[in-house]
Write an enzyme that holds these catalytic residues in place. Structure first.
Site, PDB file in Angstrom:
ATOM      1  CE  LYS A   1      27.573 -53.353 -19.566  1.00 12.06           C
ATOM      2  NZ  LYS A   1      27.960 -54.677 -20.109  1.00 12.06           N
TER       3      LYS A   1
ATOM      4  CE1 TYR B   1      28.855 -51.247 -17.020  1.00 13.05           C
ATOM      5  CE2 TYR B   1      26.920 -50.242 -16.016  1.00 13.05           C
ATOM      6  CZ  TYR B   1      27.620 -51.370 -16.413  1.00 13.05           C
ATOM      7  OH  TYR B   1      27.083 -52.620 -16.208  1.00 13.05           O
TER       8      TYR B   1
END
Length: 260
Positions: free
Chosen positions: A158, A154
């Protein structure tokens, strides 16, 4: 002086706008007078609404490039144009980087990095042909600049989204502005259980502003970036995290016996 943001006549697409932060973002744009479409894989029981008007819904799995293109084409057909895209869809459960499956990593990167790219690419094709261009807002996370354990895939995705924002701003200006919001801890109904039995009170103590963000804090920043007030902003990253977090070394030394 009070400034009201009026987006009457603007056409807005909010990905992942059927729940959580995206739901509030959609409501905020509706309240400002915009026409709003939200998307998700499944139609929700309730759609965002404000000022006596509701958002429209289009089903799409934006991890697929063809689906993302179809979504944007459908929205432009429904509303006659597309002025604002908010790439809000994203997220990930925590996972152990040592044992997580390749399929999990691929799906997390697809949702948090590739999907925003696919939708933005399709949106740009519409926006660049409009006299007034358009605005794209990518919703990122503090994990992209300050990763925590359990967030490897993640966080990497991002971080990529932030760089993607800056790259697209370089390529698509001046017709299409592309900006990024780095969100910190946001108190949503779905996330409340993950913030501890005290409802996040302990976490709030380490945030300089003394509380976690509300979805409306993120939504208000989206509204600003999409409006004429931000007409000279592109490639920008606005941190909506209440000042970040008090450094751990300060918390440790402050609580040691005998220290003030």
């Amino acid at each position: 002086m009070k400034v009201n943001v009026d987006l009457a006549g603007r056409a807005v697409l909010v990905t992942g706008g059927t729940k959580g932060i995206g739901f509030v973002i959609a409501e905020t744009f509706l309240a400002a007078g915009a026409e709003v479409v939200v998307c998700g894989r499944n139609e929700p029981e309730r759609l965002p609404a404000a000022g006596g008007r509701s958002a429209r819904f289009v089903a799409a799995d934006i991890r697929d490039a063809a689906e993302a293109a179809r979504l944007v084409e459908t929205v432009a057909g429904l509303l006659g144009r597309l002025d604002v895209l908010v790439n809000n869809a994203g997220g990930s459960p925590n996972s152990d980087a040592a044992t997580v499956s390749p399929r999990f990593v691929e799906r997390i990167v697809a949702l948090n990095l590739l999907a925003p790219f696919y939708v933005a690419q399709a949106a740009n094709k519409v926006m660049r042909e409009q006299e007034t261009g358009g605005s794209i807002v990518n919703i990122g996370s503090v994990s992209g600049v300050d990763p925590q354990p359990g967030t490897a895939a993640y966080s990497a995705a991002k971080a990529g989204l932030l760089m993607l924002t800056r790259a697209l701003a370089l390529e698509w200006s001046p017709k299409v502005r592309v900006n990024h919001i780095t969100t910190g801890l946001v108190m949503t109904e779905a996330a409340a259980s993950t913030y501890g039995e005290d409802g996040g009170a302990a976490l709030a103590e380490i945030i300089p502003m003394g509380r976690m963000a509300r979805p409306s804090d993120v939504a208000g920043t989206c509204l600003f970036l999409a409006s004429d007030l931000a007409s000279y902003l592109t490639g920008a990253d606005i941190p909506v995290h209440g000042g970040g977090e008090v450094p751990a070394r300060y918390l440790v030394t402050r609580t040691e016996p005998g220290r003030p």
